[in-house]
Write a protein that holds these residues in place. Sequence first.
Motif, PDB file in Angstrom:
ATOM      1  N   LEU A  12      47.573 -24.933  19.595  1.00 26.65           N
ATOM      2  CA  LEU A  12      46.248 -25.217  19.063  1.00 26.65           C
ATOM      3  C   LEU A  12      46.274 -25.363  17.547  1.00 26.65           C
ATOM      4  O   LEU A  12      46.877 -24.545  16.850  1.00 26.65           O
ATOM      5  N   LEU A  13      45.618 -26.391  17.041  1.00 30.07           N
ATOM      6  CA  LEU A  13      45.444 -26.586  15.604  1.00 30.07           C
ATOM      7  C   LEU A  13      43.969 -26.401  15.267  1.00 30.07           C
ATOM      8  O   LEU A  13      43.098 -27.001  15.911  1.00 30.07           O
ATOM      9  N   LEU A  14      43.672 -25.571  14.278  1.00 26.56           N
ATOM     10  CA  LEU A  14      42.307 -25.325  13.841  1.00 26.56           C
ATOM     11  C   LEU A  14      41.967 -26.218  12.657  1.00 26.56           C
ATOM     12  O   LEU A  14      42.753 -26.326  11.719  1.00 26.56           O
ATOM     13  N   CYS A  15      40.788 -26.860  12.689  1.00 29.62           N
ATOM     14  CA  CYS A  15      40.340 -27.652  11.543  1.00 29.62           C
ATOM     15  C   CYS A  15      38.901 -27.297  11.227  1.00 29.62           C
ATOM     16  O   CYS A  15      37.978 -27.623  11.993  1.00 29.62           O
ATOM     17  N   GLY A  42      41.985 -27.554   6.500  1.00 29.26           N
ATOM     18  CA  GLY A  42      40.671 -27.428   5.898  1.00 29.26           C
ATOM     19  C   GLY A  42      39.982 -28.751   5.659  1.00 29.26           C
ATOM     20  O   GLY A  42      38.877 -28.790   5.125  1.00 29.26           O
ATOM     21  N   SER A  43      40.623 -29.860   6.077  1.00 30.29           N
ATOM     22  CA  SER A  43      40.027 -31.189   5.898  1.00 30.29           C
ATOM     23  C   SER A  43      40.552 -32.107   6.988  1.00 30.29           C
ATOM     24  O   SER A  43      41.548 -31.810   7.656  1.00 30.29           O
ATOM     25  N   GLY A  44      39.881 -33.253   7.147  1.00 28.07           N
ATOM     26  CA  GLY A  44      40.342 -34.216   8.133  1.00 28.07           C
ATOM     27  C   GLY A  44      41.714 -34.761   7.800  1.00 28.07           C
ATOM     28  O   GLY A  44      42.573 -34.909   8.674  1.00 28.07           O
ATOM     29  N   GLU A  45      41.936 -35.054   6.523  1.00 24.97           N
ATOM     30  CA  GLU A  45      43.236 -35.575   6.105  1.00 24.97           C
ATOM     31  C   GLU A  45      44.350 -34.566   6.388  1.00 24.97           C
ATOM     32  O   GLU A  45      45.434 -34.933   6.864  1.00 24.97           O
ATOM     33  N   GLU A  46      44.074 -33.298   6.097  1.00 24.33           N
ATOM     34  CA  GLU A  46      45.069 -32.252   6.336  1.00 24.33           C
ATOM     35  C   GLU A  46      45.337 -32.094   7.830  1.00 24.33           C
ATOM     36  O   GLU A  46      46.472 -31.868   8.248  1.00 24.33           O
ATOM     37  N   ALA A  47      44.296 -32.233   8.652  1.00 22.39           N
ATOM     38  CA  ALA A  47      44.466 -32.118  10.102  1.00 22.39           C
ATOM     39  C   ALA A  47      45.390 -33.209  10.631  1.00 22.39           C
ATOM     40  O   ALA A  47      46.253 -32.950  11.482  1.00 22.39           O
ATOM     41  N   LEU A  48      45.213 -34.434  10.148  1.00 19.36           N
ATOM     42  CA  LEU A  48      46.074 -35.533  10.592  1.00 19.36           C
ATOM     43  C   LEU A  48      47.532 -35.284  10.217  1.00 19.36           C
ATOM     44  O   LEU A  48      48.438 -35.469  11.034  1.00 19.36           O
ATOM     45  N   ALA A  49      47.741 -34.878   8.961  1.00 12.86           N
ATOM     46  CA  ALA A  49      49.101 -34.640   8.498  1.00 12.86           C
ATOM     47  C   ALA A  49      49.751 -33.489   9.266  1.00 12.86           C
ATOM     48  O   ALA A  49      50.914 -33.571   9.678  1.00 12.86           O
ATOM     49  N   MET A  50      48.995 -32.416   9.477  1.00 10.58           N
ATOM     50  CA  MET A  50      49.559 -31.264  10.174  1.00 10.58           C
ATOM     51  C   MET A  50      49.807 -31.556  11.649  1.00 10.58           C
ATOM     52  O   MET A  50      50.808 -31.110  12.220  1.00 10.58           O
ATOM     53  N   ALA A  52      50.676 -34.309  12.927  1.00 13.23           N
ATOM     54  CA  ALA A  52      51.909 -35.088  13.022  1.00 13.23           C
ATOM     55  C   ALA A  52      53.140 -34.199  12.935  1.00 13.23           C
ATOM     56  O   ALA A  52      54.190 -34.515  13.507  1.00 13.23           O
ATOM     57  N   ARG A  53      53.006 -33.054  12.235  1.00 10.65           N
ATOM     58  CA  ARG A  53      54.144 -32.146  12.085  1.00 10.65           C
ATOM     59  C   ARG A  53      54.283 -31.163  13.241  1.00 10.65           C
ATOM     60  O   ARG A  53      55.380 -30.970  13.764  1.00 10.65           O
ATOM     61  N   VAL A  54      53.162 -30.537  13.633  1.00 13.51           N
ATOM     62  CA  VAL A  54      53.270 -29.426  14.590  1.00 13.51           C
ATOM     63  C   VAL A  54      52.992 -29.844  16.033  1.00 13.51           C
ATOM     64  O   VAL A  54      53.207 -29.059  16.948  1.00 13.51           O
ATOM     65  N   ARG A  55      52.520 -31.076  16.250  1.00 15.78           N
ATOM     66  CA  ARG A  55      52.299 -31.612  17.594  1.00 15.78           C
ATOM     67  C   ARG A  55      51.476 -30.671  18.476  1.00 15.78           C
ATOM     68  O   ARG A  55      51.943 -30.158  19.495  1.00 15.78           O
ATOM     69  N   PRO A  56      50.225 -30.431  18.136  1.00 10.56           N
ATOM     70  CA  PRO A  56      49.403 -29.534  18.954  1.00 10.56           C
ATOM     71  C   PRO A  56      48.986 -30.194  20.259  1.00 10.56           C
ATOM     72  O   PRO A  56      48.959 -31.430  20.380  1.00 10.56           O
ATOM     73  N   ASP A  57      48.657 -29.371  21.247  1.00  9.40           N
ATOM     74  CA  ASP A  57      48.088 -29.882  22.496  1.00  9.40           C
ATOM     75  C   ASP A  57      46.595 -30.140  22.319  1.00  9.40           C
ATOM     76  O   ASP A  57      46.050 -31.081  22.889  1.00  9.40           O
ATOM     77  N   VAL A  58      45.951 -29.256  21.547  1.00 12.19           N
ATOM     78  CA  VAL A  58      44.508 -29.331  21.327  1.00 12.19           C
ATOM     79  C   VAL A  58      44.223 -29.113  19.847  1.00 12.19           C
ATOM     80  O   VAL A  58      44.838 -28.262  19.211  1.00 12.19           O
ATOM     81  N   VAL A  59      43.267 -29.888  19.314  1.00 13.17           N
ATOM     82  CA  VAL A  59      42.783 -29.670  17.958  1.00 13.17           C
ATOM     83  C   VAL A  59      41.332 -29.211  18.067  1.00 13.17           C
ATOM     84  O   VAL A  59      40.505 -29.882  18.683  1.00 13.17           O
ATOM     85  N   LEU A  60      41.054 -28.059  17.498  1.00 15.16           N
ATOM     86  CA  LEU A  60      39.685 -27.534  17.468  1.00 15.16           C
ATOM     87  C   LEU A  60      39.051 -28.042  16.177  1.00 15.16           C
ATOM     88  O   LEU A  60      39.430 -27.617  15.086  1.00 15.16           O
ATOM     89  N   MET A  61      38.095 -28.970  16.312  1.00 17.32           N
ATOM     90  CA  MET A  61      37.638 -29.766  15.168  1.00 17.32           C
ATOM     91  C   MET A  61      36.166 -29.523  14.820  1.00 17.32           C
ATOM     92  O   MET A  61      35.284 -29.674  15.666  1.00 17.32           O
ATOM     93  N   ASP A  62      35.920 -29.165  13.557  1.00 20.53           N
ATOM     94  CA  ASP A  62      34.543 -29.107  13.073  1.00 20.53           C
ATOM     95  C   ASP A  62      34.113 -30.526  12.696  1.00 20.53           C
ATOM     96  O   ASP A  62      34.961 -31.377  12.408  1.00 20.53           O
ATOM     97  N   LEU A  63      32.817 -30.798  12.707  1.00 17.80           N
ATOM     98  CA  LEU A  63      32.340 -32.139  12.364  1.00 17.80           C
ATOM     99  C   LEU A  63      32.121 -32.319  10.873  1.00 17.80           C
ATOM    100  O   LEU A  63      32.460 -33.351  10.304  1.00 17.80           O
ATOM    101  N   GLN A  64      31.545 -31.311  10.220  1.00 18.99           N
ATOM    102  CA  GLN A  64      31.247 -31.400   8.794  1.00 18.99           C
ATOM    103  C   GLN A  64      32.391 -30.766   8.011  1.00 18.99           C
ATOM    104  O   GLN A  64      32.604 -29.559   8.093  1.00 18.99           O
ATOM    105  N   LEU A  65      33.107 -31.601   7.248  1.00 26.22           N
ATOM    106  CA  LEU A  65      34.303 -31.108   6.568  1.00 26.22           C
ATOM    107  C   LEU A  65      34.232 -31.292   5.049  1.00 26.22           C
ATOM    108  O   LEU A  65      35.256 -31.406   4.391  1.00 26.22           O
ATOM    109  N   GLY A  66      33.034 -31.314   4.508  1.00 25.18           N
ATOM    110  CA  GLY A  66      32.913 -31.452   3.062  1.00 25.18           C
ATOM    111  C   GLY A  66      33.263 -32.853   2.601  1.00 25.18           C
ATOM    112  O   GLY A  66      33.027 -33.837   3.308  1.00 25.18           O
ATOM    113  N   ASP A  67      33.850 -32.965   1.426  1.00 27.78           N
ATOM    114  CA  ASP A  67      34.215 -34.271   0.876  1.00 27.78           C
ATOM    115  C   ASP A  67      35.379 -34.862   1.659  1.00 27.78           C
ATOM    116  O   ASP A  67      36.170 -34.151   2.263  1.00 27.78           O
TER     117      ASP A  67
END
Length: 220
Positions: A12-15, A42-50, A52-67
Amino acid sequence: MTATDATPPIRLLLCDDHAVVRAGLLALLSSTAGIEVVGEAGSGEEALAMAARVRPDVVLMDLQLGDGMDGVEATRRLAFGAGAAAEDPAPRVLVLTMFDTDADIARAIEAGATGYLLKAERPEELFAAIRNAAAGRTALSAPVADRLMAQLRTPRPALSERERDILQQLARGLGNREIARALFISEATVKTHLGRIYGKLGVDTRAGAVAVATERRLLG
């Protein structure tokens, strides 16, 4: 059963852009059998990069991520494999948010989210939703499911030609007075049409109307 026979945990990846929220989720999920938190973003960009590295099965995603990139765009890129190796399956994206408007739900589902959960849910519901998402099953909070069913039962009427004209001007960033001048109508008429547009699209802001119209390709 030996260790090699055991079912591997769900990766699981937390965003979420709030560090306190991520810390709370990490503490909650770290003690849950069958789920392994393999990263935090802590951001959408960071979630994409991470991802790609850790290959999660599920990403737990918030909708509002600031800038920067919001959760809907991050969901779309994750769900359709952006940034992952071609041979790797895309992770399932489970939205976890405080927002339950029709527009937010529609945008997330259309972007490829496997599920949509509200932060008010009990921990047991969150655990079950993560497991369902990992298995490819839809996971929805009860209020979200109710709203989706209501939308299906009462489909929103199509926009009129005048409403589409106003929506086009809205997407250009024009204010009510500017729209009125561009379309040779009164400002009061613009306000009336905007109210109808908001109702048909299930939103209550100008930005929400443009976002939903863009998702539904109403601006072309």
